[in-house]
Structure formats: C-alpha cells, structure tokens
Design an enzyme around this catalytic site. Structure first.
Site, PDB file in Angstrom:
ATOM      1  CG  HIS A   1      -1.826  -1.247   1.157  1.00  0.00           C
ATOM      2  ND1 HIS A   1      -2.834  -1.220   0.093  1.00  0.00           N
ATOM      3  CD2 HIS A   1      -2.159  -2.138   2.015  1.00  0.00           C
ATOM      4  CE1 HIS A   1      -3.655  -2.371   0.452  1.00  0.00           C
ATOM      5  NE2 HIS A   1      -3.111  -3.154   1.502  1.00  0.00           N
TER       6      HIS A   1
ATOM      7  CB  CYS B   1       0.460  13.566  -9.604  1.00  0.00           C
ATOM      8  SG  CYS B   1       1.679  14.939  -9.003  1.00  0.00           S
TER       9      CYS B   1
END
Length: 183
Positions: free
Chosen positions: A162, A170
C-alpha cells in the site's frame, strides 16, 4: 557439598541471534501447538535456501504502538470510510489534508515516536542469514521494516503493498475503471 559444574557456552553452542530474536517475537497465539517445532521447521527451510515469504500487516506494527485501521480501536472506527477516498481529496485537497490526513498520519510521527519491534528485527535478521531466500510483503504504510537496527537489503527484499507514508504521487483528475499504476 558438591557444586554443580556448569558448562560455559561457546559461540558454537549458542543458537543464532536471529533465531533467538524470532522466538522472542513469536506470539503465544501460534496456529500450531508446538511453537518450538514450527520455529525449527522455519529455520530448516531458511537454511536450505528454499524461498520464504513473510506477509505482514497491522498485527506486527501494533506491537510498536501503531493503531490498526480495523478493529475496535482502529482508525476506521473514528473516520467515515468516505473521507479516505480520492473523491473527497479532489473536492478540497487542502481541507482533506488538514482535517483528515495530518490528523491520522502526521509526517513526524512514524520515525520519531514509533520504532520497529522485535518482530521487525527478527525478519530483518532472518533476511541476512547467508543463503536465505527471503522476501517480505507488508500491508503496513509505516515504514518500520526499513527502519530496523539490523541493516538488511529492504530495497530488494521488501514490497510495501500500500506504499509508505511520505511517498506521494500525483493522481489523475479522474480514475479509470482499472487498477493500473497510472490511477
């Protein structure tokens, strides 16, 4: 009176530090009733150069004081799931960052207030056993695996599924319906 003679242990008699550390970190909640046997089995597998994969999650870092996401005291018990979505972020990134992200994931906290525990250390030591073929996949975003006192090649042996706090990217203006890396 006879005194018992105690044999002084030599370095050849002592078990390796990584095995001692692993035993210390092993919880009583073992799936197998014979903890000693399961640790010996693991040691045999590691020493035989067979591939070993450790999958870690919140339980490992909870021992370092980090709150898990789920459970009675988990972060999600306080926060509505909706707040953690990209859609909420896109509505007002500054508000999202200040009211949600900084509250639950302060940038200073993880290296300053939390440290790797014996479990993290044991895994890093095991990965250094000569000939060991070990990989680690973690669901944790705390970065504690890479902050162990024991130096290990976490750049090549660790997958942070994760991501990690502090590593940002971005995001596109809208999400696709795929799970590609570009989302």
């Amino acid at each position: 009176q006879k005194q018992k003679k105690t044999r002084r242990r030599t370095s050849l008699d002592e078990e390796p530090l990584w095995l001692t550390q692993l035993k210390k970190s092993h919880r009583r909640r073992s799936r197998r009733s014979n903890t000693s046997s399961s640790l010996q089995d693991l040691a045999q597998i590691i020493l035989s150069n067979r591939p070993v994969l450790f999958i870690t999650g919140a339980g490992l870092s909870a021992a370092s004081g980090i709150r898990p996401f789920r459970g009675a005291n988990g972060i999600w018990s306080e926060v509505i799931w909706k707040m953690s979505t990209r859609e909420e972020f896109r509505k007002d990134p500054l508000e999202w960052y200040n009211s949600f992200w900084l509250k639950y994931f302060p940038p200073y906290a993880y290296g300053e207030f939390f440290e790797p525990n014996e479990g993290h250390e044991a895994i890093s030591m095991l990965s250094n056993v000569p000939g060991a073929n070990i990989k680690v996949i973690t669901q944790n975003v705390d970065g504690l695996h890479s902050m162990t006192k024991t130096t290990w090649n976490h750049e090549r042996k660790l997958i942070e599924a994760h991501g990690r706090l502090g590593l940002y990217k971005c995001i596109p203006e809208s999400d696709s319906d795929t799970d590609s890396d570009s989302d």
